[in-house]
Write a protein that holds these residues in place. Structure first.
Motif, PDB file in Angstrom:
ATOM      1  N   VAL A   1       0.864  -1.202  -0.117  1.00 14.21           N
ATOM      2  CA  VAL A   1       0.026  -0.386   0.008  1.00 14.21           C
ATOM      3  C   VAL A   1       1.186   1.100  -0.233  1.00 14.21           C
ATOM      4  CG1 VAL A   1      -1.422   1.006   1.355  1.00 14.21           C
ATOM      5  CG2 VAL A   1      -1.750  -0.797   0.971  1.00 14.21           C
ATOM      6  N   ALA A   2       1.683   1.435   0.883  1.00 12.12           N
ATOM      7  CA  ALA A   2       2.950   2.512   0.720  1.00 12.12           C
ATOM      8  C   ALA A   2       3.346   2.568  -0.308  1.00 12.12           C
ATOM      9  CB  ALA A   2       3.872   2.371   1.662  1.00 12.12           C
ATOM     10  N   ARG A   3       4.033   1.492  -1.249  1.00 11.83           N
ATOM     11  CA  ARG A   3       4.460   2.188  -2.562  1.00 11.83           C
ATOM     12  C   ARG A   3       2.912   2.629  -3.541  1.00 11.83           C
ATOM     13  NH1 ARG A   3       4.493  -2.682  -6.010  1.00 11.83           N
ATOM     14  NH2 ARG A   3       4.074  -3.803  -4.231  1.00 11.83           N
ATOM     15  N   ARG A   4       2.292   2.316  -3.773  1.00 12.49           N
ATOM     16  CA  ARG A   4       1.107   3.062  -4.114  1.00 12.49           C
ATOM     17  C   ARG A   4       1.281   3.949  -4.836  1.00 12.49           C
ATOM     18  NH1 ARG A   4      -4.225  -0.708  -2.969  1.00 12.49           N
ATOM     19  NH2 ARG A   4      -3.561  -2.109  -4.074  1.00 12.49           N
ATOM     20  N   GLU A   5       1.324   5.180  -6.136  1.00 11.87           N
ATOM     21  CA  GLU A   5       1.510   6.085  -6.192  1.00 11.87           C
ATOM     22  C   GLU A   5       0.305   6.610  -4.994  1.00 11.87           C
ATOM     23  OE1 GLU A   5       2.874   7.921  -9.438  1.00 11.87           O
ATOM     24  OE2 GLU A   5       3.748   6.188 -10.115  1.00 11.87           O
ATOM     25  N   VAL A   6      -1.129   6.410  -6.088  1.00  9.93           N
ATOM     26  CA  VAL A   6      -2.525   6.832  -5.247  1.00  9.93           C
ATOM     27  C   VAL A   6      -3.365   5.686  -4.814  1.00  9.93           C
ATOM     28  CG1 VAL A   6      -4.391   7.701  -6.663  1.00  9.93           C
ATOM     29  CG2 VAL A   6      -1.819   8.347  -7.469  1.00  9.93           C
ATOM     30  N   ASN A   7      -3.794   6.165  -3.901  1.00 10.43           N
ATOM     31  CA  ASN A   7      -4.300   5.283  -2.484  1.00 10.43           C
ATOM     32  C   ASN A   7      -6.034   5.918  -2.005  1.00 10.43           C
ATOM     33  OD1 ASN A   7      -6.157   3.760  -0.965  1.00 10.43           O
ATOM     34  ND2 ASN A   7      -4.229   3.514   0.741  1.00 10.43           N
ATOM     35  N   LEU A   8      -6.925   5.767  -2.576  1.00  8.79           N
ATOM     36  CA  LEU A   8      -7.801   6.632  -2.760  1.00  8.79           C
ATOM     37  C   LEU A   8      -9.163   5.954  -1.269  1.00  8.79           C
ATOM     38  CD1 LEU A   8      -8.286   7.709  -6.487  1.00  8.79           C
ATOM     39  CD2 LEU A   8      -7.594   8.884  -5.057  1.00  8.79           C
TER      40      LEU A   8
ATOM     41  N   VAL B   1     -10.451  19.051  -0.429  1.00 11.37           N
ATOM     42  CA  VAL B   1     -10.229  17.643  -0.553  1.00 11.37           C
ATOM     43  C   VAL B   1     -10.086  16.618  -1.189  1.00 11.37           C
ATOM     44  CG1 VAL B   1     -11.197  15.513   0.636  1.00 11.37           C
ATOM     45  CG2 VAL B   1     -11.080  17.829   2.263  1.00 11.37           C
ATOM     46  N   TYR B   2     -11.547  16.596  -2.577  1.00  5.29           N
ATOM     47  CA  TYR B   2     -11.360  16.211  -3.690  1.00  5.29           C
ATOM     48  C   TYR B   2     -10.194  16.837  -4.609  1.00  5.29           C
ATOM     49  CZ  TYR B   2     -14.258  12.876  -1.704  1.00  5.29           C
ATOM     50  OH  TYR B   2     -15.154  11.984  -0.328  1.00  5.29           O
ATOM     51  N   GLN B   3     -10.251  17.689  -4.240  1.00  7.42           N
ATOM     52  CA  GLN B   3      -9.201  18.870  -6.115  1.00  7.42           C
ATOM     53  C   GLN B   3      -7.821  17.607  -5.338  1.00  7.42           C
ATOM     54  OE1 GLN B   3      -8.356  22.433  -5.262  1.00  7.42           O
ATOM     55  NE2 GLN B   3      -8.278  22.481  -7.849  1.00  7.42           N
ATOM     56  N   LYS B   4      -7.975  17.395  -4.296  1.00  2.37           N
ATOM     57  CA  LYS B   4      -6.545  17.125  -4.086  1.00  2.37           C
ATOM     58  C   LYS B   4      -6.200  16.009  -4.315  1.00  2.37           C
ATOM     59  CE  LYS B   4      -3.239  15.924   0.552  1.00  2.37           C
ATOM     60  NZ  LYS B   4      -3.495  15.341   1.605  1.00  2.37           N
ATOM     61  N   ALA B   5      -7.590  14.780  -3.677  1.00  2.00           N
ATOM     62  CA  ALA B   5      -7.465  13.307  -4.661  1.00  2.00           C
ATOM     63  C   ALA B   5      -6.944  13.494  -6.479  1.00  2.00           C
ATOM     64  CB  ALA B   5      -8.365  12.962  -4.298  1.00  2.00           C
ATOM     65  N   PHE B   6      -8.546  14.435  -7.085  1.00  2.00           N
ATOM     66  CA  PHE B   6      -8.158  14.079  -8.499  1.00  2.00           C
ATOM     67  C   PHE B   6      -7.036  14.651  -8.429  1.00  2.00           C
ATOM     68  CE2 PHE B   6     -12.401  13.305  -8.031  1.00  2.00           C
ATOM     69  CZ  PHE B   6     -12.552  13.058  -9.299  1.00  2.00           C
TER      70      PHE B   6
ATOM     71  N   MET C   1      -3.962  14.162  -7.126  1.00  2.00           N
ATOM     72  CA  MET C   1      -2.566  12.688  -7.363  1.00  2.00           C
ATOM     73  C   MET C   1      -2.798  12.158  -8.234  1.00  2.00           C
ATOM     74  SD  MET C   1      -3.160  11.384  -3.110  1.00  2.00           S
ATOM     75  CE  MET C   1      -4.507  11.010  -3.092  1.00  2.00           C
ATOM     76  N   ILE C   2      -4.351  11.973  -8.777  1.00  2.00           N
ATOM     77  CA  ILE C   2      -4.208  11.128  -9.755  1.00  2.00           C
ATOM     78  C   ILE C   2      -3.709  11.620 -11.259  1.00  2.00           C
ATOM     79  CG2 ILE C   2      -6.291  10.345 -11.527  1.00  2.00           C
ATOM     80  CD1 ILE C   2      -8.419  10.033  -8.717  1.00  2.00           C
ATOM     81  N   ILE C   3      -3.926  12.598 -11.547  1.00  2.00           N
ATOM     82  CA  ILE C   3      -3.201  13.259 -12.192  1.00  2.00           C
ATOM     83  C   ILE C   3      -1.880  13.247 -12.706  1.00  2.00           C
ATOM     84  CG2 ILE C   3      -2.473  15.867 -13.703  1.00  2.00           C
ATOM     85  CD1 ILE C   3      -5.698  16.266 -12.686  1.00  2.00           C
ATOM     86  N   ASN C   4      -1.503  13.847 -11.273  1.00  3.10           N
ATOM     87  CA  ASN C   4      -0.229  13.646 -11.360  1.00  3.10           C
ATOM     88  C   ASN C   4       0.510  12.166 -11.608  1.00  3.10           C
ATOM     89  OD1 ASN C   4       0.348  16.130 -10.607  1.00  3.10           O
ATOM     90  ND2 ASN C   4       0.482  16.041  -8.550  1.00  3.10           N
ATOM     91  N   ALA C   5      -0.280  11.452 -10.589  1.00  2.15           N
ATOM     92  CA  ALA C   5       0.193   9.582 -11.730  1.00  2.15           C
ATOM     93  C   ALA C   5       0.274   9.196 -12.929  1.00  2.15           C
ATOM     94  CB  ALA C   5      -0.893   8.503 -10.286  1.00  2.15           C
ATOM     95  N   GLU C   6      -0.872  10.255 -13.276  1.00  4.45           N
ATOM     96  CA  GLU C   6      -1.190   9.087 -14.791  1.00  4.45           C
ATOM     97  C   GLU C   6      -0.514  10.734 -16.116  1.00  4.45           C
ATOM     98  OE1 GLU C   6      -3.509   7.781 -17.217  1.00  4.45           O
ATOM     99  OE2 GLU C   6      -4.086   7.322 -14.307  1.00  4.45           O
TER     100      GLU C   6
ATOM    101  N   VAL D   1      -3.065  15.817 -19.429  1.00  2.00           N
ATOM    102  CA  VAL D   1      -3.476  16.920 -19.333  1.00  2.00           C
ATOM    103  C   VAL D   1      -5.113  16.639 -18.488  1.00  2.00           C
ATOM    104  CG1 VAL D   1      -4.160  19.522 -19.161  1.00  2.00           C
ATOM    105  CG2 VAL D   1      -2.137  18.766 -20.981  1.00  2.00           C
ATOM    106  N   GLY D   2      -5.345  16.679 -17.016  1.00  2.94           N
ATOM    107  CA  GLY D   2      -6.205  17.203 -16.717  1.00  2.94           C
ATOM    108  C   GLY D   2      -7.368  17.241 -16.491  1.00  2.94           C
ATOM    109  N   ALA D   3      -8.413  17.467 -15.855  1.00  6.28           N
ATOM    110  CA  ALA D   3      -9.343  18.788 -16.475  1.00  6.28           C
ATOM    111  C   ALA D   3      -9.161  19.985 -14.188  1.00  6.28           C
ATOM    112  CB  ALA D   3     -11.002  18.177 -15.783  1.00  6.28           C
ATOM    113  N   ASP D   4      -9.539  20.890 -14.056  1.00  5.14           N
ATOM    114  CA  ASP D   4      -9.500  21.443 -13.489  1.00  5.14           C
ATOM    115  C   ASP D   4     -11.077  20.385 -12.767  1.00  5.14           C
ATOM    116  OD1 ASP D   4      -8.820  22.570 -11.000  1.00  5.14           O
ATOM    117  OD2 ASP D   4      -9.902  25.090 -11.886  1.00  5.14           O
ATOM    118  N   PHE D   5     -10.827  20.618 -11.055  1.00  8.38           N
ATOM    119  CA  PHE D   5     -12.246  19.906 -10.378  1.00  8.38           C
ATOM    120  C   PHE D   5     -13.068  20.852  -9.741  1.00  8.38           C
ATOM    121  CE2 PHE D   5     -13.907  19.031  -6.386  1.00  8.38           C
ATOM    122  CZ  PHE D   5     -13.995  17.060  -6.493  1.00  8.38           C
ATOM    123  N   GLY D   6     -12.289  22.721  -9.637  1.00  3.94           N
ATOM    124  CA  GLY D   6     -13.498  23.032  -9.444  1.00  3.94           C
ATOM    125  C   GLY D   6     -13.633  23.919  -7.908  1.00  3.94           C
TER     126      GLY D   6
END
Length: 127
Positions: free
Chosen positions: A67-74, A96-101, A103-108, A116-121
């Motif tokens: 789990v610690a090795r994973r880049e994104v744990n949601l 909170v969810y902007q941070k989650a998204f 993390m996903i964008i950074n991993a992608e 390029v990910g979309a802005d969460f708002g």
């Protein structure tokens, strides 16, 4: 009602901490009273407790290390306890969810160079 924020205030305890604990208890209760939801959680218990779907076939690495090795744990974001309202504070829904998204964008972006990910708002964003 022991963990209700009003009761915590009467005892002189930290209201914010009591609010978070009460939200977690309320989320658990809502899951338990819904038979379909309870069945799903029961069938995914180990994944949830370990922080996600962890492959345990490799005995050299513990589930916690995987789990610690994973880049994104949601997993922590799949609960209403992950955020505190919609008022625009640091622990509200949008930050909170902007941070989650993010993390996903950074991993992608590590995997797909031109991703390029979309802005969460924010709480003030239009639909």
């Amino acid at each position: 009602l022991l963990y209700h924020p009003d009761k915590a205030a009467q005892r002189g305890e930290d209201i914010e901490k009591a609010h978070i604990v009460f939200q977690e208890i309320q989320s658990a209760y809502e899951c338990l009273i819904d038979s379909h939801e309870r069945k799903w959680y029961d069938s995914h218990r180990e994944d949830i407790l370990r922080g996600g779907n962890v492959d345990t076939s490799d005995d050299e690495e513990s589930p916690e290390e995987k789990v610690a090795r994973r880049e994104v744990n949601l997993w922590s974001y799949f609960s209403t306890a992950a955020y505190d309202g919609f008022n625009g504070g640091d622990r509200s829904f949008y930050p909170v969810y902007q941070k989650a998204f993010q993390m996903i964008i950074n991993a992608e972006q590590k995997e797909i160079f031109d991703y390029v990910g979309a802005d969460f708002g924010t709480c003030d964003s239009d639909w």
